[in-house]
Write an enzyme that holds these catalytic residues in place. Structure first.
Site, PDB file in Angstrom:
ATOM      1  N   GLU A 144       0.872  -1.171  -0.064  1.00 10.89           N
ATOM      2  CA  GLU A 144       0.058   0.132  -0.126  1.00 10.89           C
ATOM      3  C   GLU A 144       0.930   1.114   0.074  1.00 10.89           C
ATOM      4  O   GLU A 144       1.915   1.503   0.717  1.00 10.89           O
ATOM      5  CB  GLU A 144      -0.876  -0.069   1.322  1.00 10.89           C
ATOM      6  CG  GLU A 144      -1.940   1.101   1.228  1.00 10.89           C
ATOM      7  CD  GLU A 144      -2.542   1.169   2.496  1.00 10.89           C
ATOM      8  OE1 GLU A 144      -2.555   0.214   3.360  1.00 10.89           O
ATOM      9  OE2 GLU A 144      -3.217   2.247   2.587  1.00 10.89           O
ATOM     10  N   ARG A 163       5.391 -12.978   9.934  1.00 12.64           N
ATOM     11  CA  ARG A 163       6.098 -11.859   9.362  1.00 12.64           C
ATOM     12  C   ARG A 163       7.300 -11.782  10.087  1.00 12.64           C
ATOM     13  O   ARG A 163       7.678 -12.318  11.124  1.00 12.64           O
ATOM     14  CB  ARG A 163       5.063 -10.338   9.860  1.00 12.64           C
ATOM     15  CG  ARG A 163       4.751 -10.592  11.310  1.00 12.64           C
ATOM     16  CD  ARG A 163       3.792  -9.497  11.753  1.00 12.64           C
ATOM     17  NE  ARG A 163       4.423  -8.070  11.674  1.00 12.64           N
ATOM     18  CZ  ARG A 163       4.032  -7.040  10.786  1.00 12.64           C
ATOM     19  NH1 ARG A 163       3.135  -7.410   9.887  1.00 12.64           N
ATOM     20  NH2 ARG A 163       5.029  -5.723  10.887  1.00 12.64           N
ATOM     21  N   LYS A 186       4.412   0.475   9.642  1.00 15.32           N
ATOM     22  CA  LYS A 186       4.534   1.742   8.792  1.00 15.32           C
ATOM     23  C   LYS A 186       4.003   2.859   9.630  1.00 15.32           C
ATOM     24  O   LYS A 186       4.254   3.971   9.497  1.00 15.32           O
ATOM     25  CB  LYS A 186       4.002   1.611   7.564  1.00 15.32           C
ATOM     26  CG  LYS A 186       4.787   0.895   6.437  1.00 15.32           C
ATOM     27  CD  LYS A 186       3.980   1.141   4.990  1.00 15.32           C
ATOM     28  CE  LYS A 186       3.030   0.320   4.891  1.00 15.32           C
ATOM     29  NZ  LYS A 186       2.567   0.106   3.420  1.00 15.32           N
TER      30      LYS A 186
HETATM   31  P1  ATP Z   1       2.879  -2.339   8.290  1.00 12.07           P
HETATM   32  O1  ATP Z   1       2.445  -3.830   9.121  1.00 12.07           O
HETATM   33  O2  ATP Z   1       4.197  -2.024   8.379  1.00 12.07           O
HETATM   34  O3  ATP Z   1       1.886  -1.237   8.363  1.00 12.07           O
HETATM   35  P2  ATP Z   1       1.517  -3.338   5.955  1.00 12.07           P
HETATM   36  O4  ATP Z   1       1.550  -4.854   6.045  1.00 12.07           O
HETATM   37  O5  ATP Z   1       0.181  -2.695   6.184  1.00 12.07           O
HETATM   38  O6  ATP Z   1       2.594  -2.964   6.734  1.00 12.07           O
HETATM   39  P3  ATP Z   1       1.713  -3.262   2.969  1.00 12.07           P
HETATM   40  O7  ATP Z   1       1.969  -2.053   2.297  1.00 12.07           O
HETATM   41  O8  ATP Z   1       0.040  -3.692   3.161  1.00 12.07           O
HETATM   42  O9  ATP Z   1       1.832  -3.172   4.418  1.00 12.07           O
HETATM   43  O10 ATP Z   1       2.485  -4.607   3.057  1.00 12.07           O
HETATM   44  C1  ATP Z   1       2.624  -5.118   1.691  1.00 12.07           C
HETATM   45  C2  ATP Z   1       3.342  -6.674   1.956  1.00 12.07           C
HETATM   46  O11 ATP Z   1       4.149  -6.673   2.766  1.00 12.07           O
HETATM   47  C3  ATP Z   1       1.892  -7.317   2.424  1.00 12.07           C
HETATM   48  O12 ATP Z   1       1.947  -8.550   1.672  1.00 12.07           O
HETATM   49  C4  ATP Z   1       2.447  -7.847   3.812  1.00 12.07           C
HETATM   50  O13 ATP Z   1       1.916  -9.090   4.416  1.00 12.07           O
HETATM   51  C5  ATP Z   1       3.952  -7.810   3.842  1.00 12.07           C
HETATM   52  N1  ATP Z   1       4.592  -7.513   5.150  1.00 12.07           N
HETATM   53  C6  ATP Z   1       4.288  -6.157   5.826  1.00 12.07           C
HETATM   54  N2  ATP Z   1       5.051  -6.333   6.826  1.00 12.07           N
HETATM   55  C7  ATP Z   1       5.847  -7.358   6.908  1.00 12.07           C
HETATM   56  C8  ATP Z   1       6.607  -7.889   7.865  1.00 12.07           C
HETATM   57  N3  ATP Z   1       7.203  -7.399   8.848  1.00 12.07           N
HETATM   58  N4  ATP Z   1       7.121  -9.272   7.410  1.00 12.07           N
HETATM   59  C9  ATP Z   1       6.893  -9.848   6.308  1.00 12.07           C
HETATM   60  N5  ATP Z   1       6.110  -9.340   5.226  1.00 12.07           N
HETATM   61  C10 ATP Z   1       5.365  -8.081   5.883  1.00 12.07           C
HETATM   62 MG    MG Z   2      -1.352  -3.728   4.789  1.00 20.91          MG
END
Ligand code: ATP
Ligand code: MG
Length: 561
Positions: free
Chosen positions: A41, A267, A277
């Site tokens: 995102e 994760r 984020k």
């Molecule tokens: P955050 O938890 O930092 O806000 P998010 O998951 O909301 O991150 P996205 O931009 O939606 O951020 O993430 C894109 C991809 O990265 C998703 O498929 C998510 O599952 C993966 N992702 C996010 N954080 C991690 C992590 N700590 N370890 C592994 N994969 C991750």
């Molecule tokens: Mg997300």
């Protein structure tokens, strides 16, 4: 799509349960070729956790001869910006992956998604709810109690279609209505209690501008985007496991062109680090750091600026593997990968971070000679350079003690040590300032020890680094440490756990080669660690960041001396 998966053997190293599933699916002929996606995102910069997901999705595509889409999950214009879209593309490339022509945006599917929402309405599977957010929260039930049906749940398809069209046309204010799936308000899985599919949002979207006044939820956009792109394995983190029944419900309820399957992995969490984020955004907005690329940030941009090679990141991610249970990786594992990589690649240089002046009394005034120094001790092909030597030098303050304890073998009054690439020198006396601090050492050198060995075979117990004062280049060196002082920082209270010593700025003296090296790659400052030139450098002003320190540097060097 190519069908070369059969000819593409998978490397045995780095197998995990997801790769096993992909391999089995391909072997069973379930798919001709694997298609994955990385779906950020664009509401912030990518961090180390995203790197794990990128390496997994792009890595699988590469290893199995398929492809990986970069798809922006741009469904919430209230938080998304073009700056983030650009930064994400830069960072994925920097990490070493290429989506080629496979760049997509969920916003490209808005029209199709809208049509599918109408399809659900027509089939009695979605309805417009006029309840407020608060009312919906109160009627959702709990883990132990079922929810209650909305009073608007039995609206006719025609009325729903009409209201949904008016939502799209912008006839209602934000929050006035939502489109909900009509599934089961008493489901044991709260995600199936009539989840929201569309909400009203009057906001400017970076790509669609003001064309839309409603935006799909993650749950409605994600699986359908996967289906449009013929994604075979939709890989996400464990928090989406409970969403999988909804993911599947949408795909089963709609005439989608393919049936992707969602898989979840753990994760990445790391000690002394927050990979969220939301927190990273607050660190930037609250000026706790200088920006998204502050070298203390666990963002890819921050790590790049700190001098961490992309190769080290990929190596780390390979080492930690992919598991199905959440855990926290020790940050020392990360540092290990960084040191391993940089030890192989980084040029060696000499720099004195806390200078102490040394005068070699028996070295002629005004004389300068050039000594040979190797650029890399394990790789002759990296060549050597000349370093100037003279009567006045700088050494590290830490390398001298006026009253040394037993195990201190470095410089002390009356003691002889080796100057790296240079001579044996002996400390004959000290000069102190009014406060009694040592500000200068008076030494002699033995001209017969040029190159670091005494013809009579006598030994010294320490080798120390130095730079010649006349040609030394001053630089600001930013010595970074952990951003948080707590090994498990609390995302709800992170500001109180910031490490007050996460940045120490020192005025260092560098050997002249560091001023003429035209590279932003990290170098090893011998005995100190790895450092790279920062983008704040300008003509006449050098700035270096510490990437990572050397472990046990003192023990190792003294033993070698
Ligand atoms: P955050 O938890 O930092 O806000 P998010 O998951 O909301 O991150 P996205 O931009 O939606 O951020 O993430 C894109 C991809 O990265 C998703 O498929 C998510 O599952 C993966 N992702 C996010 N954080 C991690 C992590 N700590 N370890 C592994 N994969 C991750
Ligand atoms: Mg997300």
């Amino acid at each position: 799509m190519t069908d070369d998966s059969a000819q593409n053997p998978v490397s045995e190293a780095g197998r995990d349960f997801i790769r096993d599933i992909v391999a089995a699916d391909l072997a069973a002929g379930k798919h001709k070729s694997v298609v994955t996606r990385f779906p950020p995102e664009p509401n912030g910069y990518l961090h180390l956790g995203h790197a794990k997901s990128i390496c997994l999705n792009f890595g699988i595509a590469e290893e199995f001869g398929g492809h990986c889409n970069l798809r922006f999950d741009d469904t919430n214009p209230a938080k998304e910006e073009q700056e983030y879209i650009d930064a994400i593309q830069r960072d994925v490339k920097w990490l070493g992956f290429d989506w080629g022509k496979n760049l997509h945006y969920a916003s490209d599917y808005f029209e199709q998604l809208y049509g599918w929402a109408q399809h659900l309405i027509k089939n009695g599977k979605a309805y417009v709810d006029d309840q407020t957010q608060e009312q919906m929260r109160l009627t959702r039930g709990t883990l132990t109690e079922p929810g209650q049906n909305s009073p608007f749940r039995e609206r006719s398809a025609d009325e729903n279609l009409d209201l949904f069209a008016k939502m799209r046309a912008g006839e209602f204010p934000n929050g006035a209505r939502v489109l909900r799936a009509k599934i089961d308000m008493s489901s044991g899985n709260i995600n199936l209690r009539d989840p929201v599919l569309y909400r009203i949002l009057h906001a400017h979207h970076p790509r669609t501008g003001t064309a839309w006044n409603i935006y799909p939820s993650y749950d409605f956009a994600h699986g359908q985007s996967d289906a449009i792109e013929h994604v075979t394995h939709s890989i996400c983190t464990l928090e989406f496991e409970d969403h999988r029944p909804l993911y599947d419900w949408c795909l089963e309820s709609l005439p989608v062109p393919s049936k992707p399957h969602q898989y979840e992995f753990a994760r990445l969490n790391m000690t002394y680090t927050l990979l969220s984020k939301r927190v990273l955004t607050e660190l930037v907005r609250g000026n706790h750091v200088t920006g998204w690329d502050d070298p203390r940030m666990p963002t890819l941009a921050g790590m790049q600026r700190r001098g961490i090679p992309a190769e080290a990141l990929r190596d780390f991610i390979k080492r930690i593997g992919v598991a199905k249970a959440n855990s926290t990786v020790d940050i020392s594992m990360f540092d290990f990968s960084v040191r391993e990589t940089l030890n192989k690649t980084a040029m060696r240089r000499m720099a004195v971070l806390h200078p102490l002046k040394v005068v070699i009394e028996n070295y002629p005034e005004g004389q300068v000679e050039e000594l040979d120094a190797v650029n890399h001790p394990e790789d002759e092909s990296r060549g050597s350079r000349k370093i100037p030597f003279g009567r006045e030098l700088f050494i590290e303050q830490d390398d001298f003690m006026e009253e040394p304890p037993k195990k201190f073998f470095r410089m002390a009054p009356g003691r002889e040590v080796r100057l790296r690439y240079g001579y044996f020198v002996t400390c004959k006396g000290v000069v102190k300032n009014a406060r009694g601090n040592v500000i200068e050492l008076r030494c002699t050198y033995d001209p017969a020890t040029r190159g670091g060995n005494a013809p009579d075979g006598r030994k010294v117990k320490a080798t120390i680094h130095w730079v010649a004062a006349a040609s030394a280049v001053p630089a600001e060196v930013r010595v970074y440490d952990q951003l948080f002082s707590d090994p498990q920082p609390d995302p709800a209270n992170f500001a109180a756990q910031l490490n007050p010593k996460s940045l120490e700025i020192v005025s260092a003296m560098l050997e002249p080669a560091l001023a003429s090296d035209n590279s932003d790659d990290a170098v090893q400052f011998e005995r100190q660690g790895y450092f790279c030139r920062d983008k704040d450098s300008a003509p006449g002003k050098l700035v270096f960041n510490r990437t990572v320190g050397l472990r046990d540097s003192y023990a190792r060097i003294s033993a070698a001396g």
